[in-house]
Design a protein around this motif. Structure first.
Motif, short mmCIF file in Angstrom:
data_model
loop_
_atom_site.label_atom_id
_atom_site.label_comp_id
_atom_site.label_asym_id
_atom_site.label_seq_id
_atom_site.Cartn_x
_atom_site.Cartn_y
_atom_site.Cartn_z
N THR A 69 0.84 -1.19 0.00
CA THR A 69 0.00 0.00 0.00
C THR A 69 0.88 1.24 0.00
O THR A 69 2.02 1.21 0.46
CB THR A 69 -0.93 0.03 1.23
OG1 THR A 69 -0.14 0.06 2.43
CG2 THR A 69 -1.84 -1.19 1.25
N THR A 70 0.33 2.31 -0.55
CA THR A 70 1.04 3.59 -0.56
C THR A 70 0.14 4.67 0.03
O THR A 70 -1.05 4.44 0.27
CB THR A 70 1.44 4.01 -1.99
OG1 THR A 70 0.28 4.46 -2.70
CG2 THR A 70 2.11 2.87 -2.75
N ASP A 71 0.72 5.84 0.22
CA ASP A 71 -0.04 6.98 0.72
C ASP A 71 -0.51 7.88 -0.41
O ASP A 71 -0.86 9.02 -0.20
CB ASP A 71 0.78 7.76 1.75
CG ASP A 71 2.06 8.32 1.16
OD1 ASP A 71 2.33 8.13 -0.06
OD2 ASP A 71 2.82 8.95 1.92
N GLN A 72 -0.57 7.35 -1.63
CA GLN A 72 -0.90 8.13 -2.82
C GLN A 72 -2.39 8.20 -3.14
O GLN A 72 -2.80 8.95 -4.01
CB GLN A 72 -0.15 7.57 -4.03
CG GLN A 72 1.35 7.59 -3.88
CD GLN A 72 1.89 9.00 -3.74
OE1 GLN A 72 1.64 9.85 -4.59
NE2 GLN A 72 2.62 9.26 -2.67
N GLY A 73 -3.22 7.38 -2.49
CA GLY A 73 -4.64 7.35 -2.80
C GLY A 73 -5.37 8.53 -2.21
O GLY A 73 -4.84 9.25 -1.38
N ASP A 81 -3.45 2.96 -4.93
CA ASP A 81 -2.55 2.88 -3.78
C ASP A 81 -2.48 1.49 -3.17
O ASP A 81 -1.97 1.33 -2.06
CB ASP A 81 -2.94 3.92 -2.72
CG ASP A 81 -4.36 3.75 -2.22
OD1 ASP A 81 -5.13 2.99 -2.82
OD2 ASP A 81 -4.71 4.39 -1.22
N THR A 118 -3.56 3.29 4.88
CA THR A 118 -3.42 4.53 4.11
C THR A 118 -1.97 5.00 4.12
O THR A 118 -1.69 6.15 3.79
CB THR A 118 -4.32 5.63 4.69
OG1 THR A 118 -3.97 5.86 6.05
CG2 THR A 118 -5.79 5.26 4.57
N ASN A 128 2.46 3.87 3.50
CA ASN A 128 3.37 3.03 2.73
C ASN A 128 3.70 1.80 3.58
O ASN A 128 4.36 1.93 4.61
CB ASN A 128 4.65 3.79 2.39
CG ASN A 128 4.37 4.99 1.51
OD1 ASN A 128 3.50 4.96 0.66
ND2 ASN A 128 5.11 6.07 1.73
#
Length: 122
Positions: A53-57, A62, A108, A110
């Protein structure tokens, strides 16, 4: 260095998920990217399934299903065409950890969540 750089080199860029697709059959999984590249892994080579998961969503995808083994792998965006069909197949792997998958879907930040690892052969 991101998980994607470690797995796929410094040139990895998150894909345009609108043009990406994933397919699978009895042999393995193939991810088709918008630039024409293909990532693939056979079920026999598969040794680990992670959700990254990334914090890009939410503006960008993400969540990625990262399938690796024997120096091969593919990173499948959660918005790729065909991913909804892939998830039940991954969940059918022996001892796939659905609780970890649920945790990943709530993330939510990384992070990397290991949902399945092949048992060591005796």
């Amino acid at each position: 260095m991101s998980i994607f750089s470690k797995l796929f080199g410094d040139t990895f860029k998150p894909p345009n998920v609108l043009l990406n697709a994933v397919t699978f059959d009895d042999m393995g999984v193939k991810r088709f990217m918008s630039d024409g590249r293909v990532e693939e892994i056979t079920w026999d080579d598969l040794s680990e399934v992670c959700i990254v998961t990334t914090d890009q969503g939410p503006a960008l995808d993400d969540v990625f299903y990262v399938l690796t083994g024997n120096g091969k792998g593919c990173a499948v965006p959660s918005e790729a065409v065909g991913v909804k069909e892939l998830l039940p197949r991954l969940q059918s792997l022996p001892n796939f950890n659905n609780q970890v998958a649920i945790q990943a879907m709530s993330s939510t930040t990384n992070a990397t969540f290991i949902c399945w690892q092949r048992a060591n052969k005796a």
